[in-house]
Design an enzyme around this catalytic site. Structure first.
Site, mmCIF file in Angstrom:
data_model
loop_
_atom_site.group_PDB
_atom_site.id
_atom_site.type_symbol
_atom_site.label_atom_id
_atom_site.label_comp_id
_atom_site.label_asym_id
_atom_site.label_seq_id
_atom_site.Cartn_x
_atom_site.Cartn_y
_atom_site.Cartn_z
ATOM 1 N N CYS A 194 25.168 -43.291 49.602
ATOM 2 C CA CYS A 194 26.227 -42.595 48.848
ATOM 3 C C CYS A 194 25.794 -41.244 48.285
ATOM 4 O O CYS A 194 26.624 -40.470 47.827
ATOM 5 C CB CYS A 194 26.729 -43.505 47.731
ATOM 6 S SG CYS A 194 27.326 -45.071 48.361
ATOM 7 N N HIS B 254 30.921 -38.846 43.442
ATOM 8 C CA HIS B 254 31.037 -39.896 44.456
ATOM 9 C C HIS B 254 32.055 -40.921 43.957
ATOM 10 O O HIS B 254 31.990 -41.381 42.815
ATOM 11 C CB HIS B 254 29.664 -40.536 44.674
ATOM 12 C CG HIS B 254 29.722 -41.831 45.427
ATOM 13 N ND1 HIS B 254 30.447 -41.965 46.599
ATOM 14 C CD2 HIS B 254 29.173 -43.050 45.170
ATOM 15 C CE1 HIS B 254 30.329 -43.215 47.017
ATOM 16 N NE2 HIS B 254 29.576 -43.887 46.175
ATOM 17 N N ASN C 247 35.291 -47.095 48.124
ATOM 18 C CA ASN C 247 34.008 -46.393 48.204
ATOM 19 C C ASN C 247 33.666 -46.169 49.678
ATOM 20 O O ASN C 247 33.380 -47.120 50.396
ATOM 21 C CB ASN C 247 32.939 -47.253 47.505
ATOM 22 C CG ASN C 247 31.551 -46.653 47.569
ATOM 23 O OD1 ASN C 247 31.283 -45.760 48.361
ATOM 24 N ND2 ASN C 247 30.652 -47.165 46.745
#
Ligand code: COA
Length: 327
Positions: free
Chosen positions: A111, A253, A283
């Site tokens: 990520c 993020h 996500n």
């Protein structure tokens, strides 16, 4: 010298799965998922793959930048779910786009991948090695998700985002990135290499398909993120002599709406400065920042001269931030 983003692109699979679909798979509820994560739906690959999404997002970013593919000196793809070990996704993108002059490789930083890719591109540019780079982030996390684990399957989605970065005159903002490998076990996804040791290992007795899914200590990751993200943002501001009030947008993020809310609160900033699309995509790992940038650009939210604070965090554990001036 700095690296300006001159074009963005994104691709999300057409298949969208809402929380009610997840209710059919595990014991959970739409209300619980919305409240704890902010996620309402996520897009999941059907016919798409990490490579096909990367190509499409990359193509759109190059079109948006209005450059010829031959002008690209470097293609860097951030992914943790490549179609194959070899060749790298970046080479597939190069072939599809006809970016014949580009050096190509993939970067594995989960990520935090977009922040590390942007940092790498800046370093190449500062060294005079390249003028134009295409950063692509693409992941099909649905293939790494255990759809029987309610602690993880509610969170993730698939998608790709891309940015064309070009060297230009302007202030050089130093990105800040950190790692703490000692916390690595709190977010893992094993590969077959763990099991298939050719010498000295036993193939059969250790074979266990469930091991190839994302496993996570959700609480530990949550606490890590809400502590480290404000910290690295402050460090980045300080290292670059930029005041917090100069930042127009905090592009984080998109892991979890509650993490973003907590970071905003800890920084004493209004939530309006933290754009979010986690509700639509879940996500998507390193794709989330370029996906969001593309959306912001299309909505006309990004104006020349604005300063953006990008921040990523996740498996590794890794975290980092970068200031970017919009051109
Ligand atoms: N639906 C309903 N109940 C659930 C659930 C779900 N999907 N997942 C867990 N629960 C239950 C637990 O079993 C627990 O029940 P109990 O109190 O009876 O034991 C309760 O809800 C609380 O569980 P907990 O794990 O403490 O929840 P949480 O508030 O920490 O939320 C996450 C779980 C995963 C949403 C949260 O920890 C999180 O978002 N962490 C960060 C993850 C992340 O962003 N990772 C990627 C970073 S790149």
């Amino acid at each position: 010298m700095t690296g300006y983003i001159i074009g963005t692109g994104a691709y999300a699979p057409s298949l969208a799965i809402d929380n009610h679909e997840i209710e059919k798979l595990v014991e959970t509820s739409d209300e619980w998922i919305r409240e704890r994560t902010g996620v309402v739906r996520r897009h999941i690959v059907g016919t798409e793959t990490t490579v096909s999404m990367a190509i499409e997002a990359g193509r759109r970013a190059v079109e948006d930048a209005g450059i010829a593919p031959e002008e690209i000196d470097l293609i860097l793809v951030s992914t943790i779910s490549p179609n194959a070990i070899l060749p790298c996704v970046a080479c597939r993108v190069q072939e599809a786009l006809g970016a014949v002059n580009a050096a190509c490789y993939d970067l594995s930083a989960a990520c935090t991948g977009f922040i590390l890719a942007y940092s790498t591109v800046l370093a190449y540019m500062a060294g005079g090695m390249i003028k134009t780079a295409l950063i692509v982030a693409s992941d099909s996390l649905s293939n790494l998700t255990n759809w029987e684990d309610r602690g993880t399957c509610i969170l993730f989605g698939d998608g790709a985002g891309a940015a064309v970065v070009r060297a230009g005159d302007g202030p050089f903002y130093l990105p800040v990135t950190h790692a703490d490998g000692s916390l690595g076990d709190s977010l893992t996804c094993r590969s077959r290499q763990d099991h298939h040791q050719v010498f000295g290992g036993s193939l059969a007795e250790t074979y266990d398909d469930a091991s190839y899914y994302i496993e996570m200590d959700g609480k530990a990751i949550f606490q890590f993120a809400v502590r480290k993200v404000p910290e690295v943002i402050r460090e980045t501001l300080q290292k670059n002599n930029v005041r917090q009030e100069e930042i127009d947008w905090f592009v984080l993020h998109q892991a979890n709406g509650r993490i973003i809310e907590s970071v905003a609160k800890r920084l004493g900033e209004p939530l309006e400065k933290f754009p979010m699309n986690v509700q639509e995509y879940g996500n998507t790992s390193s794709s989330s920042i370029p996906l969001l940038l593309d959306e912001m650009k299309k909505k006309g939210m990004l104006q020349p001269g604005q300063k953006l604070m990008l921040a990523g965090f996740g498996a590794g554990l890794l975290w980092g931030a970068a200031i970017l001036e919009w051109k």
